[in-house]
Scaffold this motif. Structure first.
Motif, PDB file in Angstrom:
ATOM      1  N   UNK A 410     -38.830  48.254 -22.721  1.00  0.00           N
ATOM      2  CA  UNK A 410     -39.531  47.013 -23.045  1.00  0.00           C
ATOM      3  C   UNK A 410     -38.975  45.905 -22.166  1.00  0.00           C
ATOM      4  N   UNK A 411     -39.770  44.859 -22.026  1.00  0.00           N
ATOM      5  CA  UNK A 411     -39.302  43.635 -21.378  1.00  0.00           C
ATOM      6  C   UNK A 411     -39.178  42.590 -22.474  1.00  0.00           C
ATOM      7  N   UNK A 412     -37.977  42.058 -22.631  1.00  0.00           N
ATOM      8  CA  UNK A 412     -37.690  41.100 -23.704  1.00  0.00           C
ATOM      9  C   UNK A 412     -37.406  39.728 -23.106  1.00  0.00           C
ATOM     10  N   UNK A 413     -38.064  38.720 -23.681  1.00  0.00           N
ATOM     11  CA  UNK A 413     -37.885  37.356 -23.191  1.00  0.00           C
ATOM     12  C   UNK A 413     -36.499  36.843 -23.562  1.00  0.00           C
ATOM     13  N   UNK A 414     -35.823  36.282 -22.564  1.00  0.00           N
ATOM     14  CA  UNK A 414     -34.479  35.752 -22.792  1.00  0.00           C
ATOM     15  C   UNK A 414     -34.247  34.568 -21.859  1.00  0.00           C
ATOM     16  N   UNK A 415     -34.171  33.386 -22.452  1.00  0.00           N
ATOM     17  CA  UNK A 415     -33.913  32.145 -21.713  1.00  0.00           C
ATOM     18  C   UNK A 415     -34.925  31.987 -20.571  1.00  0.00           C
ATOM     19  N   UNK A 416     -36.195  32.126 -20.921  1.00  0.00           N
ATOM     20  CA  UNK A 416     -37.244  31.901 -19.943  1.00  0.00           C
ATOM     21  C   UNK A 416     -37.466  33.046 -18.977  1.00  0.00           C
ATOM     22  N   UNK A 417     -36.705  34.120 -19.100  1.00  0.00           N
ATOM     23  CA  UNK A 417     -36.872  35.270 -18.221  1.00  0.00           C
ATOM     24  C   UNK A 417     -37.094  36.528 -19.061  1.00  0.00           C
ATOM     25  N   UNK A 418     -37.559  37.561 -18.383  1.00  0.00           N
ATOM     26  CA  UNK A 418     -37.756  38.849 -19.051  1.00  0.00           C
ATOM     27  C   UNK A 418     -36.731  39.848 -18.518  1.00  0.00           C
ATOM     28  N   UNK A 419     -35.969  40.413 -19.427  1.00  0.00           N
ATOM     29  CA  UNK A 419     -35.002  41.431 -19.027  1.00  0.00           C
ATOM     30  C   UNK A 419     -35.426  42.780 -19.614  1.00  0.00           C
TER      31      UNK A 419
END
Length: 430
Positions: A410-419
């Motif tokens: 999955x791509x998880x949103x974190x501080x305006x970015x996707x990790x």
């Protein structure tokens, strides 16, 4: 007194048998071999005759247990209204105008309405042979540790007939956890039944009745309903609800398709929702048929709290669930991850959002929930397959085996970015 040595010498003497004639010995051996051969031949003949005579009786008493494969034909993908080419529209518009004008000018009489209802009634009567009553018995312990049987009754519908069994679709409420199940056919004959498969997501189950337990007159009176294409259902069409729409087996209701919602999000996929003013009762078993007498949907419960019956139930189009029904009919479980999601639209992808399935919810205690997948995650890979839309997600899911461990990216949103986050998911069963 006689000499003791003479006695001993007499004891030591050898008794020599007369020499036998070799020809006589060969004749004796030949007679024995011939006798054994004749006995073996006679025994073999008797065994063959016994097998031929007893084979039909043994076959009837102990029928061969072969698991037949139930095949349910799949339907073509949904075609959205308005997809026709311009030339087709230009050709069809004058015809549509003529038909609409004729309908508006025709004055319908009470007799016309009565004839329409009579035609629908004939369809319902003909489908009675596909409806069965299912009675389940569950033994429970009361406070004083006494066994108290509780019973439940609902409707089922025969969706397939093989050489050895009838395959019946029924609500899971009637079959789940039951200690014994009996099926009553339209002619009143009662037979024991077994559960072949369940689907907790839709609340449906598949029940089997062995034909070897039924007499010929019952086999002649029972029929399987044809499975229609729910992708062809349109707003304004006349439909019938059969089974137990009024809470009683063999009750019937008529109605109009009020609205068709396509690609509605459901657990691990999408489905077509059909809304109608016909009576529905998912707990008792309600099945939707078109005017051709084809099964196009089944009622499911949407809410336990809603008091308005018309809002407590909705119809799922059967085309979206034929693959699951086929697996249940063959005693196979369907893989289950447990997410509901939506595709990322093009404008969001162009703005930088990763392509994939946006998770809108995770079913409680589902494999996805247990693994740690959260609302807001974007599923990009299921196992080794990349998924960018619901169709690819469903195809990847169908290739999994219940019980295996897979990686879900999955791509998880974190501080305006996707990790990227990788989860290990243990595939469950629906």
């Amino acid at each position: 007194m006689p000499d003791s040595r003479e006695k001993k010498d007499f004891i030591k003497e050898k008794v020599i048998e007369p020499e036998k004639d070799k020809k006589q010995i060969l004749r004796q051996i030949g007679k024995r071999v011939l006798g054994f051969s004749i006995c073996g031949f006679v025994f073999g003949i008797c065994a063959v005759l016994a097998a031929l005579l007893l084979s039909p009786l043994l076959h009837h008493a102990y029928p061969k247990q072969t698991q037949e494969v139930v095949k349910i034909p799949k339907d073509a993908p949904d075609v959205q209204e308005g997809d026709e080419t311009t030339s087709a529209k230009e050709t069809s518009e004058p015809v549509a105008d003529i038909v609409q004008s004729a309908i508006q000018q025709y004055r319908y009489s009470a007799e016309d309405f009565a004839n329409m209802i009579s035609s629908l009634s004939e369809i319902g009567s003909d489908l009675d042979k596909t409806i069965v009553s299912i009675q389940s018995v569950k033994n429970e312990k009361e406070w004083f540790d006494n066994t108290v049987p509780t019973t439940g009754v609902c409707s089922g519908i025969v969706i397939a007939s093989t050489d050895s069994e009838y395959v019946i679709l029924a609500p899971i409420k009637a079959t789940g956890g039951a200690d014994s199940i009996e099926v009553t056919f339209d002619n009143g004959v009662v037979s024991a039944a077994t559960v072949k498969g369940v689907d907790k997501i839709t609340g449906l189950s598949i029940v089997s009745v062995e034909k070897s337990n039924l007499e010929e007159r019952t086999l002649q009176s029972v029929g399987a309903i044809s499975l229609g294409n729910s992708n062809e259902v349109r707003r304004g069409q006349v439909i019938m609800s059969i089974g137990s729409p009024m809470g009683m087996v063999h009750s019937t209701s008529y109605g109009i398709v009020s609205y068709v919602a396509r690609n509605m999000s459901v657990v691990d996929g999408t489905a077509r929702f059909i809304y109608t003013d016909a009576k529905l009762d998912a707990d008792s078993g309600t099945f939707i048929v078109n005017v051709k007498g084809e099964l196009v949907g089944f009622a499911v419960k949407t809410s336990e709290k809603e008091s308005n019956d018309s809002r407590r139930f909705v119809v799922y189009g059967i085309s979206d669930f034929k693959n699951i029904l086929e697996r249940m009919s063959n005693a196979k479980t369907s893989p289950y991850i447990g997410i509901q999601g939506a595709e990322i639209p093009l404008n969001m992808r162009e703005a930088g959002t990763p392509a994939g399935i946006y998770v809108t919810s995770c079913a409680n205690d589902s494999p996805a929930y247990v693994a740690g997948i959260q609302v807001g995650d974007i599923v990009t890979d299921v196992g080794s397959i990349s998924v960018k839309n619901i169709g690819e997600y469903k195809k990847a899911l169908e290739g999994l085996n219940v019980g295996e461990s897979i990686s879900v990216k999955v791509r998880r949103s974190s501080v305006g970015k996707y990790k990227e986050v990788v989860f290990t998911v243990n595939v469950g069963a629906r």
